[in-house]
Scaffold this motif. Structure first.
Motif, PDB file in Angstrom:
ATOM      1  N   TYR A  56       0.646  -1.689  -0.076  1.00 47.72           N
ATOM      2  CA  TYR A  56      -0.274   0.024  -0.522  1.00 47.72           C
ATOM      3  C   TYR A  56       0.856   0.967   0.120  1.00 47.72           C
ATOM      4  O   TYR A  56       0.511   2.366  -0.110  1.00 47.72           O
ATOM      5  N   LEU A  91       3.273  -1.051  -5.870  1.00 45.12           N
ATOM      6  CA  LEU A  91       2.301  -0.560  -5.960  1.00 45.12           C
ATOM      7  C   LEU A  91       1.788  -0.264  -7.835  1.00 45.12           C
ATOM      8  O   LEU A  91       2.966  -0.228  -8.459  1.00 45.12           O
ATOM      9  N   GLN A 127      -0.377  -4.049  -5.434  1.00 43.98           N
ATOM     10  CA  GLN A 127      -1.635  -3.760  -4.741  1.00 43.98           C
ATOM     11  C   GLN A 127      -2.199  -2.237  -6.216  1.00 43.98           C
ATOM     12  O   GLN A 127      -1.446  -1.546  -6.227  1.00 43.98           O
ATOM     13  N   SER A 168      -7.187  -7.104  -3.573  1.00 47.12           N
ATOM     14  CA  SER A 168      -6.046  -6.824  -4.756  1.00 47.12           C
ATOM     15  C   SER A 168      -6.644  -5.146  -4.683  1.00 47.12           C
ATOM     16  O   SER A 168      -5.212  -4.166  -5.122  1.00 47.12           O
ATOM     17  N   TYR A 170      -6.733  -1.038  -4.273  1.00 45.48           N
ATOM     18  CA  TYR A 170      -6.489  -1.149  -3.474  1.00 45.48           C
ATOM     19  C   TYR A 170      -7.413   0.476  -2.696  1.00 45.48           C
ATOM     20  O   TYR A 170      -8.205   0.567  -2.048  1.00 45.48           O
ATOM     21  N   ILE A 209     -12.665  -1.131  -0.396  1.00 43.51           N
ATOM     22  CA  ILE A 209     -11.789  -0.162  -1.335  1.00 43.51           C
ATOM     23  C   ILE A 209     -11.952   1.626  -1.147  1.00 43.51           C
ATOM     24  O   ILE A 209     -12.800   1.981  -1.250  1.00 43.51           O
ATOM     25  N   CYS A 398      -1.084   3.788   8.222  1.00 40.90           N
ATOM     26  CA  CYS A 398      -1.094   2.564   7.639  1.00 40.90           C
ATOM     27  C   CYS A 398      -2.564   2.555   7.177  1.00 40.90           C
ATOM     28  O   CYS A 398      -3.332   2.745   8.508  1.00 40.90           O
ATOM     29  N   ARG A 400      -5.513   0.106   6.052  1.00 41.59           N
ATOM     30  CA  ARG A 400      -5.923  -1.026   5.732  1.00 41.59           C
ATOM     31  C   ARG A 400      -5.560  -1.400   7.007  1.00 41.59           C
ATOM     32  O   ARG A 400      -4.764  -1.612   7.406  1.00 41.59           O
ATOM     33  N   ASP A 462      -0.636  -8.333   7.040  1.00 39.65           N
ATOM     34  CA  ASP A 462      -1.553  -8.385   6.312  1.00 39.65           C
ATOM     35  C   ASP A 462      -2.236  -9.551   6.672  1.00 39.65           C
ATOM     36  O   ASP A 462      -1.760 -10.646   5.098  1.00 39.65           O
TER      37      ASP A 462
END
Length: 499
Positions: A56, A91, A127, A168, A170, A209, A398, A400, A462
């Motif tokens: 991410y 990314l 991601q 996947s 993000y 998302i 972060c 997530r 994660d």
């Protein structure tokens, strides 16, 4: 009579003495059996300036696909994105151009192409930042749908496919309209149409998302939760259940001028076709992002070599905006300026490094294990309280959810004897700050005459991606994560000869 009374008194005294001796003996036995000594030695922590690959965050590459009935695409191979050389990125920005379907529904063939694109990129382990658009040439008015209803239908059509790859995907950038998908030069931003389009995405796109809009003023117009203050009222990120809690920003004019080339308020903002009476000055907009982007992502690309993207100014603003991702290719003049800048300061970890490497390593979250201690009373405590302090030296949090646990591993056998979940939310380990948390360790259960020394490890993961989060420490992580400290446990050593 006196003698009889004296004998009776002696008997009472003897009885009391016997009871006291028994109580003392029982107490000594209890204390001896309950007494537990703990010796804790923290690991010698050291920060690393090395690059680390975490999900991410960081630099991204761009891939574009134009949908057409006869289109064929060159798609990536599985694991090509993050398992190859050091120039690969976590990314990837995937742009899907719907120009050929501007005034009709997407065909089954076009929808199948979207599925193939996302499937192939999901297999790379990257991601995905996703952007649907109708224009790559700065001529959006010639290619976007005339009717708002057609864009809404396109959103409904792509929603189920995007959601299929929610683990996947993000971020979904923009609302399909504008030059290069950047929400400008479009007829669909005024009269409530911007709000209608983002609400449709909120309805059809999986809530895990993140969505994003181009400017802070647009965010405020859509969310309407700033209540005449200079800061948004951001919900805590416990559940991604509302639009406000997952609506971030993307800025493709970052550091390009005093107003980030029209992103903030002044005359140049009129070039963006929306109501910019709510746009604020640079200083106020940076303060707004400093608050908002602790909870939602912010990223984009830097442009136009100027004083605002000189290294020192760039670091200050990127940190305040909590930027977590940047284009790896654009603007090359700015990126090259950073590469030619040498970091000089008081921190030996970074001195002598290029400005480019410094910024790349600070995009997003970057955790450093800083200190630890263990508190335990040998007689009265049932558990030891391990306190760990972590610094987030990155530009952002972060966003997530992550799982954090302490592992207790036997030094004798190498086996994990306990896994203790940590009651903490790493999303709230704020950038530029230290965060401490305590973990109960059942030290009394660890004493064994043959096995009484253990190593404590911290692991952050994660679980959606099945990825271990790397820390910016010099030590090498193990299967249990990063060493926190060593613990030795022993019980009381008194013995009694009852012969």
């Amino acid at each position: 009579m006196k003698q009889k009374h004296s004998h009776r008194l002696c008997s009472v005294i003897v009885s009391i003495i016997v009871v006291l001796i028994v109580l003392i003996a029982v107490s000594l036995f209890w204390v001896n059996s309950h007494l537990c000594f703990v010796d804790y030695t923290p690991y010698s922590y050291s920060e690393s300036g090395d690059t680390i690959k975490n999900p991410y965050v960081g630099l991204y590459s761009i891939r574009g696909y134009m949908l057409a009935e006869d289109a064929t695409f060159s798609l990536p191979e599985a694991n090509a994105a993050i398992d190859s050389n050091s120039s690969s990125f976590e990314l990837s920005l995937i742009e899907i151009n719907l120009k050929n379907y501007g005034n009709c529904d997407l065909s089954d063939n076009a929808l199948s192409q979207i599925d193939s694109i996302l499937s192939a990129w999901t297999k790379t382990g990257s991601q995905l930042i996703l952007r649907f658009l109708y224009d790559w040439d700065g001529q959006n008015l010639e290619s976007e749908p005339n009717e708002l209803s057609q864009i809404l239908i396109h959103m409904e059509q792509v929603g189920p496919i995007v959601n299929k790859y929610a683990s996947s995907v993000y971020i979904l950038q923009g609302i399909f309209v504008g030059n290069w998908g950047e929400m400008n030069n479009t007829t669909h931003m005024g009269n409530g149409e911007m709000e209608t389009l983002i609400q449709k995405l909120d309805d059809v796109i999986d809530p895990s998302i993140f969505l994003s809009v181009r400017t802070p003023a647009q965010w405020r117009t859509i969310v309407g939760e700033y209540h005449d203050t200079k800061l948004p009222h951001c919900p805590q990120p416990n559940l991604l259940s509302s639009l406000a809690s997952r609506l971030g920003l993307y800025n493709d004019g970052m550091l390009g001028s005093a107003n980030d080339t029209g992103t903030y308020g002044d005359k140049a903002a009129a070039d963006l076709d929306t109501n910019y009476s709510d746009a604020w000055t640079r200083e106020d907009e940076l303060a707004f992002q400093n608050d908002l982007c602790r909870y939602v992502p912010n990223g984009g690309e830097v442009i136009i070599d100027n004083v605002y993207n000189d290294f020192d100014n760039a670091v200050k603003d990127l940190s305040q905006m909590h930027v977590s991702y940047l284009n790896s290719d654009y603007d090359s003049t700015v990126l090259n300026k950073w590469k030619e800048t040498i970091v000089n300061g008081t921190d030996d970890v970074w001195n002598g490094m290029s400005g480019y490497d410094y910024i790349e390593r600070h995009l997003g979250y970057r955790y450093v294990l800083d200190s630890s201690s263990l508190k335990f009373h040998p007689l009265f405590d049932d558990t030891g309280m391990l306190t760990v302090t972590i610094r987030n030296v990155g530009f952002s949090n972060c966003y997530r959810p992550l799982e954090a646990s302490v592992y207790v591993v036997s030094d004798l056998t190498g086996d994990c004897v306990a896994k203790v979940p940590i009651d903490t939310d790493p999303r709230l380990w704020n950038s530029g700050e230290s965060s401490s948390f305590t973990v109960p360790i059942d030290v009394r259960s660890l004493n064994n005459r043959e096995n009484n020394t253990y190593t404590l490890y911290l692991k952050c993961s994660d679980t959606t991606l099945n990825r271990t989060i790397l820390f910016a420490n010099t030590q090498t992580p193990t299967e249990y994560g990063y060493e926190v400290g060593n613990i030795g446990v022993s019980r009381g050593g008194w013995t009694f000869d009852l012969r």
